[in-house]
Scaffold this motif. Structure first.
Motif, PDB file in Angstrom:
ATOM      1  N   LEU A  43       0.819  -1.206   0.000  1.00 56.45           N
ATOM      2  CA  LEU A  43       0.000   0.000   0.000  1.00 56.45           C
ATOM      3  C   LEU A  43       0.857   1.261   0.000  1.00 56.45           C
ATOM      4  O   LEU A  43       0.544   2.227  -0.700  1.00 56.45           O
ATOM      5  CB  LEU A  43      -0.956   0.007   1.190  1.00 56.45           C
ATOM      6  CG  LEU A  43      -2.082  -1.012   1.122  1.00 56.45           C
ATOM      7  CD1 LEU A  43      -2.941  -0.927   2.365  1.00 56.45           C
ATOM      8  CD2 LEU A  43      -2.938  -0.831  -0.100  1.00 56.45           C
ATOM      9  N   ARG A  44       1.939   1.265   0.770  1.00 55.46           N
ATOM     10  CA  ARG A  44       2.797   2.459   0.818  1.00 55.46           C
ATOM     11  C   ARG A  44       3.375   2.762  -0.556  1.00 55.46           C
ATOM     12  O   ARG A  44       3.341   3.904  -1.018  1.00 55.46           O
ATOM     13  CB  ARG A  44       3.919   2.284   1.836  1.00 55.46           C
ATOM     14  CG  ARG A  44       4.750   3.556   2.038  1.00 55.46           C
ATOM     15  CD  ARG A  44       5.939   3.320   2.952  1.00 55.46           C
ATOM     16  NE  ARG A  44       6.869   2.372   2.373  1.00 55.46           N
ATOM     17  CZ  ARG A  44       7.772   2.668   1.417  1.00 55.46           C
ATOM     18  NH1 ARG A  44       7.849   3.894   0.929  1.00 55.46           N
ATOM     19  NH2 ARG A  44       8.592   1.739   0.962  1.00 55.46           N
ATOM     20  N   SER A  63       0.924   4.197  -2.961  1.00 61.88           N
ATOM     21  CA  SER A  63       0.560   5.594  -2.703  1.00 61.88           C
ATOM     22  C   SER A  63       1.479   6.568  -3.431  1.00 61.88           C
ATOM     23  O   SER A  63       1.106   7.718  -3.665  1.00 61.88           O
ATOM     24  CB  SER A  63       0.555   5.884  -1.200  1.00 61.88           C
ATOM     25  OG  SER A  63       1.864   5.981  -0.685  1.00 61.88           O
ATOM     26  N   SER A 113      -0.506   2.250  -9.166  1.00 57.80           N
ATOM     27  CA  SER A 113      -1.123   2.970  -8.048  1.00 57.80           C
ATOM     28  C   SER A 113      -2.408   2.321  -7.568  1.00 57.80           C
ATOM     29  O   SER A 113      -3.016   2.769  -6.606  1.00 57.80           O
ATOM     30  CB  SER A 113      -1.414   4.417  -8.459  1.00 57.80           C
ATOM     31  OG  SER A 113      -2.465   4.466  -9.406  1.00 57.80           O
ATOM     32  N   VAL A 149      -4.573   4.571  -3.122  1.00 54.40           N
ATOM     33  CA  VAL A 149      -4.133   4.626  -1.730  1.00 54.40           C
ATOM     34  C   VAL A 149      -3.626   6.016  -1.354  1.00 54.40           C
ATOM     35  O   VAL A 149      -2.783   6.585  -2.039  1.00 54.40           O
ATOM     36  CB  VAL A 149      -2.989   3.606  -1.484  1.00 54.40           C
ATOM     37  CG1 VAL A 149      -2.531   3.652  -0.031  1.00 54.40           C
ATOM     38  CG2 VAL A 149      -3.417   2.210  -1.896  1.00 54.40           C
ATOM     39  N   GLU A 150      -4.150   6.538  -0.239  1.00 50.14           N
ATOM     40  CA  GLU A 150      -3.580   7.720   0.415  1.00 50.14           C
ATOM     41  C   GLU A 150      -2.972   7.241   1.724  1.00 50.14           C
ATOM     42  O   GLU A 150      -3.644   6.568   2.518  1.00 50.14           O
ATOM     43  CB  GLU A 150      -4.653   8.764   0.709  1.00 50.14           C
ATOM     44  CG  GLU A 150      -5.245   9.394  -0.522  1.00 50.14           C
ATOM     45  CD  GLU A 150      -6.337  10.376  -0.162  1.00 50.14           C
ATOM     46  OE1 GLU A 150      -6.070  11.310   0.637  1.00 50.14           O
ATOM     47  OE2 GLU A 150      -7.460  10.190  -0.655  1.00 50.14           O
ATOM     48  N   TRP A 151      -1.719   7.566   1.973  1.00 51.15           N
ATOM     49  CA  TRP A 151      -0.951   7.084   3.122  1.00 51.15           C
ATOM     50  C   TRP A 151      -0.631   8.267   4.012  1.00 51.15           C
ATOM     51  O   TRP A 151      -0.071   9.260   3.556  1.00 51.15           O
ATOM     52  CB  TRP A 151       0.329   6.452   2.600  1.00 51.15           C
ATOM     53  CG  TRP A 151       1.259   5.893   3.609  1.00 51.15           C
ATOM     54  CD1 TRP A 151       2.186   6.587   4.348  1.00 51.15           C
ATOM     55  CD2 TRP A 151       1.413   4.526   3.974  1.00 51.15           C
ATOM     56  NE1 TRP A 151       2.885   5.734   5.139  1.00 51.15           N
ATOM     57  CE2 TRP A 151       2.439   4.458   4.928  1.00 51.15           C
ATOM     58  CE3 TRP A 151       0.779   3.351   3.576  1.00 51.15           C
ATOM     59  CZ2 TRP A 151       2.844   3.264   5.499  1.00 51.15           C
ATOM     60  CZ3 TRP A 151       1.188   2.170   4.143  1.00 51.15           C
ATOM     61  CH2 TRP A 151       2.205   2.126   5.080  1.00 51.15           C
ATOM     62  N   GLU A 152      -0.964   8.181   5.306  1.00 49.76           N
ATOM     63  CA  GLU A 152      -0.683   9.276   6.232  1.00 49.76           C
ATOM     64  C   GLU A 152      -0.120   8.709   7.530  1.00 49.76           C
ATOM     65  O   GLU A 152      -0.845   8.144   8.350  1.00 49.76           O
ATOM     66  CB  GLU A 152      -1.971  10.059   6.514  1.00 49.76           C
ATOM     67  CG  GLU A 152      -1.763  11.256   7.406  1.00 49.76           C
ATOM     68  CD  GLU A 152      -3.063  12.001   7.677  1.00 49.76           C
ATOM     69  OE1 GLU A 152      -3.101  12.693   8.711  1.00 49.76           O
ATOM     70  OE2 GLU A 152      -4.018  11.873   6.901  1.00 49.76           O
ATOM     71  N   VAL A 161      -4.653   4.975   6.352  1.00 49.67           N
ATOM     72  CA  VAL A 161      -4.791   4.935   4.899  1.00 49.67           C
ATOM     73  C   VAL A 161      -6.235   5.225   4.535  1.00 49.67           C
ATOM     74  O   VAL A 161      -7.157   4.821   5.241  1.00 49.67           O
ATOM     75  CB  VAL A 161      -4.348   3.580   4.291  1.00 49.67           C
ATOM     76  CG1 VAL A 161      -2.851   3.393   4.376  1.00 49.67           C
ATOM     77  CG2 VAL A 161      -5.087   2.411   4.896  1.00 49.67           C
ATOM     78  N   LEU A 181      -8.472   4.415   1.349  1.00 49.99           N
ATOM     79  CA  LEU A 181      -8.520   3.608   0.135  1.00 49.99           C
ATOM     80  C   LEU A 181      -9.755   4.044  -0.637  1.00 49.99           C
ATOM     81  O   LEU A 181     -10.881   3.801  -0.199  1.00 49.99           O
ATOM     82  CB  LEU A 181      -8.584   2.123   0.491  1.00 49.99           C
ATOM     83  CG  LEU A 181      -7.495   1.642   1.456  1.00 49.99           C
ATOM     84  CD1 LEU A 181      -7.712   0.176   1.814  1.00 49.99           C
ATOM     85  CD2 LEU A 181      -6.115   1.871   0.883  1.00 49.99           C
TER      86      LEU A 181
END
Length: 156
Positions: free
Chosen positions: A89-90, A93, A100, A122-125, A139, A141
Motif C-alpha cells: 500500500l505504501r 501511494s 497505483s 491509496v492515500e498514506w498518512e 490509509v 482507500l
C-alpha cells in the motif's frame, strides 16, 4: 432461523490485499488494523417536477466507496523490513497508473455474509506522535470502479 439478539463488534472486519495479479490473486492478511471504516454512499440528485405536488423527488445517479483504516506499523524483529502487505500500500501511494491501484477484499471474520472486493487508490498518512506512541498509519482507500459483493472467504 433464530431472531438476531447479539450485537456485532466493530472488530469483526478483516481486510486482505492481493499481492499478485487480478488473474492469479494471492490474498494476504492486512495485519494490525486498529480502526476500520468502510463506506459506500450513493450520489443522490434532486429530480422534483411540478407533477410531485410539492414533494421532493430524488434519483440515485451513482455510487462511490472508500475505506479509512488505521493500523500499527509492523516490522521484522531485527527491524530490517516492514510488513510486505503494508509496503504494497505504501509504494502504491507513490505510484501512478496501474501501479497505483491495489485490489482489496474485506469481510466479516466470523463468517457472516457481508463481504466485498474492489480496486483502490491509496492515500498514506503516517500518524507521527510522541516518543511513547505506537507507530501508526492511516490509509484512505478510494474505490476505483465497483465495490462487488462476494462470498465470504471464511464461510465454510
Amino acid at each position: 432461523m433464530a431472531t438476531p439478539t447479539e450485537t456485532v463488534l466493530a472488530r469483526r472486519w478483516r481486510m486482505d490485499v492481493n499481492m499478485a495479479t487480478f488473474e492469479a490473486p494471492d490474498w494476504q492478511l492486512f495485519p494490525a488494523i486498529t480502526e476500520f471504516q468502510p463506506q459506500w454512499p450513493p450520489n443522490i440528485e434532486e429530480s422534483t417536477t411540478y407533477d410531485s405536488d410539492g414533494w421532493q423527488e430524488n434519483e440515485k445517479t451513482g455510487q462511490e466507496w472508500s475505506i479509512e483504516a488505521t493500523f500499527n506499523r509492523k516490522a521484522t524483529p531485527d527491524s530490517t523490513a516492514f510488513s510486505p502487505v503494508h509496503e504494497k500500500l505504501r509504494t502504491a501511494s507513490f505510484a501512478y497508473g496501474a501501479a497505483s491501484k491495489v485490489y482489496v477484499r474485506f469481510y466479516d471474520r466470523n463468517g457472516l455474509p457481508e463481504a466485498y472486493t474492489g480496486r483502490v487508490l491509496v492515500e498514506w498518512e503516517d500518524q507521527g506522535g510522541e516518543s511513547t506512541d505506537l507507530g501508526q498509519v492511516q490509509v484512505t482507500l478510494t474505490g476505483d470502479g465497483p465495490l462487488t459483493a462476494i462470498a465470504n472467504p471464511v464461510t465454510p
